[in-house]
Write a protein that holds these residues in place. Structure first.
Motif, mmCIF file in Angstrom:
data_model
loop_
_atom_site.group_PDB
_atom_site.id
_atom_site.type_symbol
_atom_site.label_atom_id
_atom_site.label_comp_id
_atom_site.label_asym_id
_atom_site.label_seq_id
_atom_site.Cartn_x
_atom_site.Cartn_y
_atom_site.Cartn_z
ATOM 1 N N GLY A 79 -7.000 -5.171 15.967
ATOM 2 C CA GLY A 79 -7.977 -5.855 15.135
ATOM 3 C C GLY A 79 -8.619 -4.961 14.088
ATOM 4 O O GLY A 79 -9.686 -5.285 13.568
ATOM 5 N N LEU A 80 -7.977 -3.847 13.778
ATOM 6 C CA LEU A 80 -8.514 -2.912 12.805
ATOM 7 C C LEU A 80 -7.769 -3.028 11.480
ATOM 8 O O LEU A 80 -6.577 -3.325 11.459
ATOM 9 N N SER A 81 -8.472 -2.777 10.414
ATOM 10 C CA SER A 81 -7.853 -2.794 9.091
ATOM 11 C C SER A 81 -7.201 -1.442 8.816
ATOM 12 O O SER A 81 -7.725 -0.401 9.222
ATOM 13 N N PRO A 82 -6.084 -1.443 8.111
ATOM 14 C CA PRO A 82 -5.465 -0.161 7.726
ATOM 15 C C PRO A 82 -6.423 0.627 6.838
ATOM 16 O O PRO A 82 -7.102 0.047 5.990
ATOM 17 N N PRO A 83 -6.497 1.934 7.026
ATOM 18 C CA PRO A 83 -7.382 2.732 6.169
ATOM 19 C C PRO A 83 -6.862 2.795 4.738
ATOM 20 O O PRO A 83 -5.672 2.638 4.491
ATOM 21 N N ALA A 84 -7.785 3.032 3.844
ATOM 22 C CA ALA A 84 -7.416 3.174 2.437
ATOM 23 C C ALA A 84 -6.560 4.416 2.254
ATOM 24 O O ALA A 84 -6.693 5.397 2.989
ATOM 25 N N ALA A 85 -5.675 4.350 1.306
ATOM 26 C CA ALA A 85 -4.843 5.503 0.955
ATOM 27 C C ALA A 85 -5.595 6.301 -0.092
ATOM 28 O O ALA A 85 -5.494 6.037 -1.287
ATOM 29 N N ASP A 86 -6.391 7.275 0.355
ATOM 30 C CA ASP A 86 -7.257 8.032 -0.545
ATOM 31 C C ASP A 86 -6.699 9.387 -0.945
ATOM 32 O O ASP A 86 -7.218 10.009 -1.866
ATOM 33 N N SER A 87 -5.694 9.877 -0.245
ATOM 34 C CA SER A 87 -5.172 11.209 -0.553
ATOM 35 C C SER A 87 -4.484 11.213 -1.912
ATOM 36 O O SER A 87 -3.861 10.237 -2.317
ATOM 37 N N ILE A 88 -4.607 12.330 -2.591
ATOM 38 C CA ILE A 88 -3.963 12.525 -3.892
ATOM 39 C C ILE A 88 -2.993 13.687 -3.741
ATOM 40 O O ILE A 88 -3.356 14.748 -3.238
ATOM 41 N N MET A 115 0.845 -1.176 0.000
ATOM 42 C CA MET A 115 0.000 0.000 0.000
ATOM 43 C C MET A 115 0.893 1.243 0.000
ATOM 44 O O MET A 115 1.953 1.239 0.611
ATOM 45 N N ARG A 116 0.463 2.262 -0.689
ATOM 46 C CA ARG A 116 1.209 3.518 -0.747
ATOM 47 C C ARG A 116 0.418 4.600 -0.029
ATOM 48 O O ARG A 116 -0.761 4.792 -0.314
ATOM 49 N N TYR A 117 1.081 5.301 0.874
ATOM 50 C CA TYR A 117 0.471 6.425 1.568
ATOM 51 C C TYR A 117 1.198 7.707 1.182
ATOM 52 O O TYR A 117 2.428 7.726 1.101
ATOM 53 N N ASP A 121 -3.700 10.301 5.399
ATOM 54 C CA ASP A 121 -4.645 9.197 5.546
ATOM 55 C C ASP A 121 -4.515 8.442 6.865
ATOM 56 O O ASP A 121 -5.305 7.529 7.127
ATOM 57 N N LEU A 122 -3.526 8.816 7.677
ATOM 58 C CA LEU A 122 -3.330 8.176 8.983
ATOM 59 C C LEU A 122 -3.288 9.265 10.057
ATOM 60 O O LEU A 122 -2.209 9.677 10.498
ATOM 61 N N PRO A 123 -4.437 9.760 10.484
ATOM 62 C CA PRO A 123 -4.462 10.843 11.467
ATOM 63 C C PRO A 123 -3.614 10.509 12.698
ATOM 64 O O PRO A 123 -3.674 9.405 13.230
ATOM 65 N N GLY A 124 -2.800 11.470 13.092
ATOM 66 C CA GLY A 124 -1.928 11.293 14.244
ATOM 67 C C GLY A 124 -0.583 10.691 13.919
ATOM 68 O O GLY A 124 0.277 10.591 14.789
ATOM 69 N N CYS A 125 -0.378 10.281 12.683
ATOM 70 C CA CYS A 125 0.891 9.689 12.276
ATOM 71 C C CYS A 125 1.806 10.818 11.817
ATOM 72 O O CYS A 125 1.655 11.348 10.714
ATOM 73 N N VAL A 126 2.740 11.200 12.685
ATOM 74 C CA VAL A 126 3.604 12.354 12.445
ATOM 75 C C VAL A 126 5.049 12.007 12.794
ATOM 76 O O VAL A 126 5.308 11.036 13.500
ATOM 77 N N ALA A 127 5.969 12.829 12.300
ATOM 78 C CA ALA A 127 7.385 12.651 12.621
ATOM 79 C C ALA A 127 8.116 13.958 12.362
ATOM 80 O O ALA A 127 7.624 14.820 11.633
ATOM 81 N N THR A 128 9.294 14.081 12.946
ATOM 82 C CA THR A 128 10.153 15.234 12.700
ATOM 83 C C THR A 128 11.567 14.750 12.436
ATOM 84 O O THR A 128 11.923 13.615 12.756
ATOM 85 N N LEU A 158 8.452 6.793 7.716
ATOM 86 C CA LEU A 158 8.299 5.384 7.338
ATOM 87 C C LEU A 158 8.184 4.504 8.578
ATOM 88 O O LEU A 158 7.347 3.600 8.642
ATOM 89 N N LEU A 159 9.009 4.781 9.576
ATOM 90 C CA LEU A 159 8.930 4.036 10.841
ATOM 91 C C LEU A 159 7.608 4.301 11.545
ATOM 92 O O LEU A 159 6.985 3.387 12.098
ATOM 93 N N ALA A 160 7.160 5.558 11.530
ATOM 94 C CA ALA A 160 5.899 5.922 12.183
ATOM 95 C C ALA A 160 4.713 5.246 11.497
ATOM 96 O O ALA A 160 3.778 4.786 12.167
ATOM 97 N N ILE A 161 4.743 5.166 10.171
ATOM 98 C CA ILE A 161 3.674 4.497 9.438
ATOM 99 C C ILE A 161 3.619 3.027 9.825
ATOM 100 O O ILE A 161 2.548 2.485 10.111
ATOM 101 N N GLN A 162 4.775 2.380 9.841
ATOM 102 C CA GLN A 162 4.807 0.961 10.198
ATOM 103 C C GLN A 162 4.302 0.746 11.622
ATOM 104 O O GLN A 162 3.504 -0.159 11.883
ATOM 105 N N PHE A 163 4.722 1.595 12.543
ATOM 106 C CA PHE A 163 4.275 1.515 13.937
ATOM 107 C C PHE A 163 2.757 1.711 14.015
ATOM 108 O O PHE A 163 2.052 0.988 14.725
ATOM 109 N N HIS A 164 2.259 2.695 13.293
ATOM 110 C CA HIS A 164 0.825 3.001 13.276
ATOM 111 C C HIS A 164 0.025 1.812 12.751
ATOM 112 O O HIS A 164 -0.970 1.402 13.356
ATOM 113 N N LEU A 165 0.468 1.261 11.610
ATOM 114 C CA LEU A 165 -0.237 0.124 11.017
ATOM 115 C C LEU A 165 -0.174 -1.107 11.903
ATOM 116 O O LEU A 165 -1.158 -1.848 12.035
ATOM 117 N N ASP A 166 0.977 -1.344 12.538
ATOM 118 C CA ASP A 166 1.108 -2.469 13.469
ATOM 119 C C ASP A 166 0.127 -2.315 14.623
ATOM 120 O O ASP A 166 -0.513 -3.280 15.050
#
Length: 84
Positions: free
Chosen positions: A53-62, A1-3, A20-27, A39-47
């Motif tokens: 027990g939740l599915s990753p949200p769709a990557a809808d942003s353009i 999946m691409r975000y 597409d992942l509210p709260g997923c931030v980094a500096t 990239l690490l924050a996305i992986q942590f968020h998805l994990d």
């Protein structure tokens, strides 16, 4: 999946987020460091979503750039998408 990610220059560093992942931030000190941290924050968020027990949200942003001419060729000239 691409975000899509957004990295912005802050006063003394860079910050980034994933629309597409509210709260997923980094500096980071550089764009590259911020991207790596995102990239690490996305992986942590998805994990975390999977553990809950939740599915990753769709990557809808353009994400796209638009070209804004310095001097429009005609009054009210519309911006043009940046396409190669």
């Amino acid at each position: 999946m691409r975000y899509a990610i957004v990295i912005e220059k802050a006063e003394s560093n860079f910050s980034g987020y994933v629309p597409d992942l509210p709260g997923c931030v980094a500096t980071g000190a550089t764009v590259e460091e911020t991207e790596n941290e995102l990239l690490l924050a996305i992986q942590f968020h998805l994990d975390g979503l999977r553990e809950d027990g939740l599915s990753p949200p769709a990557a809808d942003s353009i994400v796209e750039y638009v070209f804004i001419p310095a001097q429009p060729s005609a009054p009210g000239g519309a911006p043009q998408p940046a396409r190669p």
